[in-house]
Design a protein around this motif. Structure first.
Motif, PDB file in Angstrom:
ATOM      1  N   TYR A   5      43.609  42.745  31.437  1.00 15.18           N
ATOM      2  CA  TYR A   5      43.287  43.191  30.076  1.00 15.18           C
ATOM      3  C   TYR A   5      42.155  42.361  29.462  1.00 15.18           C
ATOM      4  N   GLU A   6      42.080  41.067  29.900  1.00 16.84           N
ATOM      5  CA  GLU A   6      41.017  40.210  29.356  1.00 16.84           C
ATOM      6  C   GLU A   6      39.640  40.745  29.735  1.00 16.84           C
ATOM      7  N   LEU A   7      39.529  41.118  31.005  1.00 14.51           N
ATOM      8  CA  LEU A   7      38.241  41.632  31.482  1.00 14.51           C
ATOM      9  C   LEU A   7      37.869  42.897  30.707  1.00 14.51           C
ATOM     10  N   VAL A   8      38.841  43.813  30.602  1.00 13.65           N
ATOM     11  CA  VAL A   8      38.566  45.079  29.928  1.00 13.65           C
ATOM     12  C   VAL A   8      38.189  44.835  28.463  1.00 13.65           C
ATOM     13  N   GLU A   9      38.906  43.892  27.830  1.00 14.67           N
ATOM     14  CA  GLU A   9      38.605  43.587  26.426  1.00 14.67           C
ATOM     15  C   GLU A   9      37.182  43.077  26.234  1.00 14.67           C
ATOM     16  N   ASP A  17      32.392  52.249  24.056  1.00 10.29           N
ATOM     17  CA  ASP A  17      32.546  53.501  24.811  1.00 10.29           C
ATOM     18  C   ASP A  17      32.892  53.273  26.281  1.00 10.29           C
ATOM     19  N   ALA A  18      33.056  52.037  26.678  1.00 10.33           N
ATOM     20  CA  ALA A  18      33.282  51.748  28.098  1.00 10.33           C
ATOM     21  C   ALA A  18      34.523  52.484  28.611  1.00 10.33           C
ATOM     22  N   LEU A  22      38.473  53.330  34.258  1.00 11.94           N
ATOM     23  CA  LEU A  22      37.677  52.972  35.435  1.00 11.94           C
ATOM     24  C   LEU A  22      37.830  51.480  35.749  1.00 11.94           C
ATOM     25  N   LEU A  23      37.683  50.655  34.727  1.00 12.50           N
ATOM     26  CA  LEU A  23      37.772  49.201  34.931  1.00 12.50           C
ATOM     27  C   LEU A  23      39.165  48.808  35.418  1.00 12.50           C
ATOM     28  N   ASN A  24      40.177  49.418  34.820  1.00  8.10           N
ATOM     29  CA  ASN A  24      41.547  49.118  35.236  1.00  8.10           C
ATOM     30  C   ASN A  24      41.789  49.507  36.691  1.00  8.10           C
ATOM     31  N   ARG A  25      41.299  50.691  37.066  1.00 10.76           N
ATOM     32  CA  ARG A  25      41.522  51.157  38.433  1.00 10.76           C
ATOM     33  C   ARG A  25      40.773  50.287  39.440  1.00 10.76           C
ATOM     34  N   ALA A  26      39.540  49.918  39.099  1.00 11.07           N
ATOM     35  CA  ALA A  26      38.737  49.079  40.009  1.00 11.07           C
ATOM     36  C   ALA A  26      39.410  47.717  40.200  1.00 11.07           C
ATOM     37  N   LYS A  60      26.552  41.327  29.446  1.00 15.20           N
ATOM     38  CA  LYS A  60      26.832  42.561  28.710  1.00 15.20           C
ATOM     39  C   LYS A  60      26.405  43.810  29.476  1.00 15.20           C
ATOM     40  N   LEU A  61      26.742  43.863  30.743  1.00 15.02           N
ATOM     41  CA  LEU A  61      26.345  45.020  31.534  1.00 15.02           C
ATOM     42  C   LEU A  61      27.372  46.147  31.452  1.00 15.02           C
ATOM     43  N   ASP A  62      26.945  47.316  31.875  1.00 13.15           N
ATOM     44  CA  ASP A  62      27.767  48.514  31.666  1.00 13.15           C
ATOM     45  C   ASP A  62      29.003  48.540  32.571  1.00 13.15           C
ATOM     46  N   ASP A  63      29.931  49.452  32.247  1.00 14.07           N
ATOM     47  CA  ASP A  63      31.203  49.512  32.960  1.00 14.07           C
ATOM     48  C   ASP A  63      31.036  49.752  34.460  1.00 14.07           C
TER      49      ASP A  63
END
Ligand code: MN
Length: 723
Positions: A5-9, A17-18, A22-26, A60-63
């Motif tokens: 959750y830290e990474l996603v946050e 809008d990220a 996707l981030l959770n699944r990866a 600050k790169l994209d998802d």
């Protein structure tokens, strides 16, 4: 270890809008894929991709980039396949991961310092998407941060590679902060002694000057505030590596390097940059020759700042870099910064410089391209997605099996590659393997291909290769080799002619005797004279006369004019026969053809080579009086695909569809029709004659087809043509 959750946050914080899913699944997928794998340090392997992803969130790169970072080692190091990644995460992520898997292979290549520039280019050329490079650099940074855990040899190799390749690459992409950290760690590994000396000296200076940094900072802020300019000032000590580099470059001792304090002054606008500079120069004395205006003339990587050095408080030399916030972001984060600062108030101003041709070099065209896309109003996300690196699109970089890097123009073939490695390798090249697989020599090489040239000392480069090669080096070498081969061929032919003539006098070929006759013939040496005979420029009889073996009749025999040019290969076949010299040009007589299984002889024609006739050929009669031109030949083993010409004659009924039937029989029998002539019979108008040159494997194959033709009711007779 950072929690999911830290990474996603972190990502959501700068990009609401990220795609959280996707981030959770990866995250989960990569963690499972790496399973129990451990790093050299003993910690869980998954920690590495996670840290790489975290570094990218700092940029600050994209998802998609962050997800690709999580997955970047899965295809290479676990059982996961490219296809699975594509099924689970889609094309975009899959192609990023694929790019990373590809360039990872470059890590295994032996890297010499002289190849560093090429390797940097290769990295750029292979990273079709700028995000692949960003992940690669973050990957390298984390590997450098955890370098203590690997063996000393490996540590030094990786540090050297970082110094030669990745740090300069980060610099060129304008990512100064990343470059600094890579260099600092590499320096510590590569030159621990120098690093320690400089660090200790810096510490002593710092202790002596006490809180001077804070003091100067305060004075600067106050001075500028008096003039209505709000600034942020960051004092920093120079890094050991940059001091060391300066010492090396300017041949200075550490004591002579006084300006080790540097400040960054961040202001609101370009106008304030120049006003701040004026205030600084009025307050403290500027050191001549140290002022640089990188705002009006930015560096090639779009670095912008005003630089000056002044004698500051406490008589200390102080270096100042004055810039706007955006300039600062771009200086620190380069390409990564461009993506997100489109809306900044001074963005337009800061980006205008990209249009200036002075600021542009070939290598940075792509950066300009990025910015043009930005200005066209695309969102930062689209900007990253559509940014394909177009660097070095006119070049292709390949490796030898030993890891040597060869740069070639795009469109180059393995033939060019072979000649680029060495002329002798090109001249003896007969085939190649690309990435371990046999491939045709006409294959267009791709970036990163490993090319293994298969060689044979018996090889002579065919003249047709000249058209396949794209490099000048290969072309001229092929031309040279072709000429040399033709000359050798003619010399061989000439020798055969002289040998036969000598045999009539019961003499053996002796080079010394011929050498003695050379001056009378006006040739430089024996090989030259023999080549002249082979080419038909000199008659064998003249040679014998010069040797005193035949009396001259006063008249020089007219020399047959050559009809084909030296080196011409159109009528030269690779015909598997024994009895002919290896360098002799061979052709099969077209008036009869000749196929394996038929008895054959060869007839030497000066200037052309050896013509193969079947023993029954009528044409042989004309050579009865010239036994020196006859050569005994026998067929050698043939390859199953190879076909040979045979001329046959048919008499068939003049009927609708007759020709089609003939063609069908030959085709079904596995023969090719090479030539076909039809003539009507004057005496018997119901019939006509066909003269066909067909291609077959051997005499058995020929007989079978002839039998097939005879079995047709329209065929009246079939025979082999004797000429
Ligand atoms: Mn990695």
């Amino acid at each position: 270890m950072m929690r999911q959750y830290e990474l996603v946050e972190r990502v959501v914080k700068y990009d609401p809008d990220a795609n959280e899913d996707l981030l959770n699944r990866a995250y989960v997928y990569a963690m499972r894929a790496h399973g129990n794998q451990k790093r050299a340090s003993g910690e869980a392997y998954f920690n590495h991709p996670l840290e790489v992803a975290a570094i990218l969130t700092e940029m600050k790169l994209d998802d998609a980039t962050v997800a690709a970072a999580l997955l970047h080692d899965t295809v290479e190091d676990t059982s996961v396949t490219h296809q699975e990644i594509e099924e689970k995460f889609g094309k975009e992520i899959a192609s990023l991961v694929e790019g990373l898997t590809k360039i990872k292979k470059l890590d295994l290549v032996t890297k010499e310092a002289t190849q560093a520039e090429n390797l940097r280019k290769l990295l750029l050329a292979m990273s079709r998407d700028v995000r692949v490079l960003l992940v690669k650099l973050a990957d390298r940074l984390h590997n450098m941060r955890t370098l203590d855990h690997v063996s000393p040899e490996k540590r030094i190799r990786i540090a050297q590679e970082t110094m030669d390749i990745y740090a300069p690459l980060a610099g060129r992409m304008g990512m100064q902060a990343l470059r600094d950290e890579l260099e600092d760690i590499a320096f510590r590994v590569l030159d621990p002694e120098a690093n320690r000396t400089i660090s200790e000296r810096l510490k002593r200076l710092h202790d002596e000057s006490g809180d001077v940094l804070r003091q100067i900072e305060k004075e600067l802020v106050a001075k500028l505030a008096e003039n209505g300019i709000k600034v942020e000032v960051y004092g920093r000590e120079k890094r050991p590596f940059s001091i060391w580099r300066k010492m090396e470059r300017k041949h200075l001792s550490l004591g002579q390097l006084s300006d080790i304090f540097a400040f960054r002054v961040i202001v609101g606008t370009v106008d304030q940059c120049y006003r701040s500079l004026g205030i600084v120069h009025r307050t403290w004395r500027a050191i001549p020759g140290r002022f640089k205006d990188y705002i009006s003339v930015p560096k090639q990587n779009d670095y912008r700042s005003l630089h000056t050095t002044v004698i500051g408080p406490h008589h200390m030399r102080v270096e100042l870099q004055i810039r706007t916030r955006l300039m600062h972001e771009i200086a620190e984060r380069g390409v990564a910064a461009h993506a997100l600062y489109k809306d900044a108030p001074d963005a337009k101003e800061a980006l205008d410089g990209f249009k200036s041709p002075a600021a542009e070099s070939n290598a940075y065209r792509w950066l300009r391209h990025l910015v043009e896309m930005l200005q066209e109003g695309e969102s930062p996300k689209e900007f990253l997605e559509h940014t394909k690196l177009e660097l070095f699109h006119d070049q292709v970089f390949c490796f030898t099996p030993k890891g040597q890097l060869i740069a070639l123009p795009r469109g180059a073939t393995p033939i060019d590659f072979a000649y680029a490695v060495h002329t002798s390798i090109g001249d003896s090249c007969v085939g190649c393997k690309i990435n371990g697989r046999h491939a045709p020599l006409v294959t267009e090489l791709a970036n990163g291909d490993e090319v293994d040239i298969i060689r044979s000392e018996a090889q002579v480069p065919p003249p047709a290769w000249e058209g396949l090669a794209v490099t000048g080096k290969a072309r001229s070498a092929i031309r040279r080799a072709t000429r040399a081969a033709a000359r050798k061929q003619f010399a061989g032919l000439g020798k055969e002619i002289v040998e036969k003539l000598l045999a009539k006098h019961n003499r053996a070929f002796a080079e010394t005797e011929i050498t003695a006759a050379i001056p009378r013939l006006g040739h430089k040496n024996v090989a030259d004279a023999l080549a002249a005979i082979g080419r038909g420029d000199l008659s064998g009889k003249d040679m014998l006369m010069a040797m005193g073996l035949e009396a001259g009749d006063g008249k020089a025999k007219p020399i047959r004019k050559r009809t084909s040019k030296a080196g011409e290969s159109s009528n030269q076949l690779s015909v598997p026969v024994r009895g002919a010299g290896v360098n002799t040009a061979l052709k099969i007589a077209t008036e009869t053809g000749a196929v394996p299984g038929e008895r054959i002889v060869g007839i030497i024609t000066p200037g052309e080579g050896l013509t193969i006739y079947p023993i029954f050929a009528k044409a042989l009669e004309q050579f009865d009086s010239e036994p020196e031109r006859w050569v005994d030949l026998a067929w050698d083993a043939t390859s199953p695909e190879q076909k040979f010409p045979a001329r046959i004659k048919l008499t068939i009924l003049n009927e609708v569809g007759a020709l089609a039937q003939i063609a069908q029989v030959i085709g079904e029998g596995g023969g090719n029709i090479d030539e076909l002539q039809m003539s009507a019979r004057a005496a018997a108008r119901d019939f006509f004659d066909l003269d066909i040159l067909i291609e077959v494997h051997d005499v058995k194959h020929l007989n079978k087809i002839m039998a097939g033709l005879r079995s047709r009711s329209i065929v009246s007779s079939v025979s082999r043509v004797a000429g």
